[in-house]
Design a protein around this motif. Sequence first.
Motif, mmCIF file in Angstrom:
data_model
loop_
_atom_site.group_PDB
_atom_site.id
_atom_site.type_symbol
_atom_site.label_atom_id
_atom_site.label_comp_id
_atom_site.label_asym_id
_atom_site.label_seq_id
_atom_site.Cartn_x
_atom_site.Cartn_y
_atom_site.Cartn_z
ATOM 1 N N ALA A 38 -41.402 -40.614 27.898
ATOM 2 C CA ALA A 38 -41.818 -42.013 27.730
ATOM 3 C C ALA A 38 -41.185 -42.927 28.777
ATOM 4 N N ALA A 39 -39.936 -42.660 29.138
ATOM 5 C CA ALA A 39 -39.232 -43.516 30.099
ATOM 6 C C ALA A 39 -39.354 -43.009 31.545
ATOM 7 N N THR A 40 -40.033 -41.887 31.748
ATOM 8 C CA THR A 40 -40.241 -41.376 33.105
ATOM 9 C C THR A 40 -41.479 -42.053 33.681
ATOM 10 N N THR A 41 -41.281 -43.268 34.100
ATOM 11 C CA THR A 41 -42.348 -44.047 34.714
ATOM 12 C C THR A 41 -42.314 -43.836 36.220
ATOM 13 N N THR A 42 -43.385 -44.235 36.881
ATOM 14 C CA THR A 42 -43.378 -44.121 38.338
ATOM 15 C C THR A 42 -42.295 -45.031 38.936
ATOM 16 N N ARG A 116 -49.129 -33.674 22.884
ATOM 17 C CA ARG A 116 -49.732 -33.579 21.549
ATOM 18 C C ARG A 116 -50.631 -34.777 21.273
ATOM 19 N N CYS A 117 -50.214 -35.955 21.715
ATOM 20 C CA CYS A 117 -50.963 -37.190 21.439
ATOM 21 C C CYS A 117 -51.590 -37.817 22.687
ATOM 22 N N ASP A 118 -51.394 -37.222 23.848
ATOM 23 C CA ASP A 118 -51.888 -37.788 25.100
ATOM 24 C C ASP A 118 -52.896 -36.817 25.717
ATOM 25 N N VAL A 119 -54.174 -37.112 25.520
ATOM 26 C CA VAL A 119 -55.234 -36.206 25.960
ATOM 27 C C VAL A 119 -55.207 -35.982 27.472
ATOM 28 N N ARG A 120 -54.973 -37.040 28.251
ATOM 29 C CA ARG A 120 -54.942 -36.884 29.722
ATOM 30 C C ARG A 120 -53.801 -35.967 30.141
ATOM 31 N N LEU A 121 -52.632 -36.131 29.510
ATOM 32 C CA LEU A 121 -51.503 -35.265 29.845
ATOM 33 C C LEU A 121 -51.794 -33.833 29.409
#
Length: 193
Positions: A38-42, A116-121
């Motif tokens: 969650a905190a691994t943003t660009t 699990r909840c992120d279809v794109r990932l």
Amino acid sequence: MTEPTQAPRRRTQAERTATTRALILDATVDALVDVGYAATTTQEVNRRAGVSRGALLHHFPTRESLVVAAVGHLVERRLAEILSRPRTGDEGLEILVEAFSGPLFDAALELWVAARCDVRLRTAIIPLEQQVSDALAVGCAELFGDRYTAAELELSIELARGLAVSRILRSPDADRALLDHLLPVWKELLTHD
């Protein structure tokens, strides 16, 4: 008389590109392990890698492509590390259990849970999972030869992965005790007559 000094060799574009990619991928793995998906943003990866946002987006246009490439990069590195160790020819299942530890496992676990909840990932991870499976197959074939059948290796990989997930909730001493208890049983189940 002093000799003239030569100017340092200028790195090629390919070398500069490889260096930038490695900085970005290493920073991404570090972020996944340190602060989670969650905190691994660009922006976090930019900060850690010390590269421009443009450089990051040039190499990895989406967050999904970035984190998947980072874990894939680590898979190759981890496999090479395990296979380059001196071997006795009698390596045991402990090395398989060890393969599911450290930064590679921690980073991959972050992606599995987020997917699990992120279809794109989840869609982006499917090829990565195939890469991991292929690396495990190559590594197991080299480490164990024909000692185990393909089904036994597949079961062992799943057991090692499950033990690694549950390790999160155990102390190191409890983990060692559990492995000391389970490994002989596991090996006995794989013994051929």
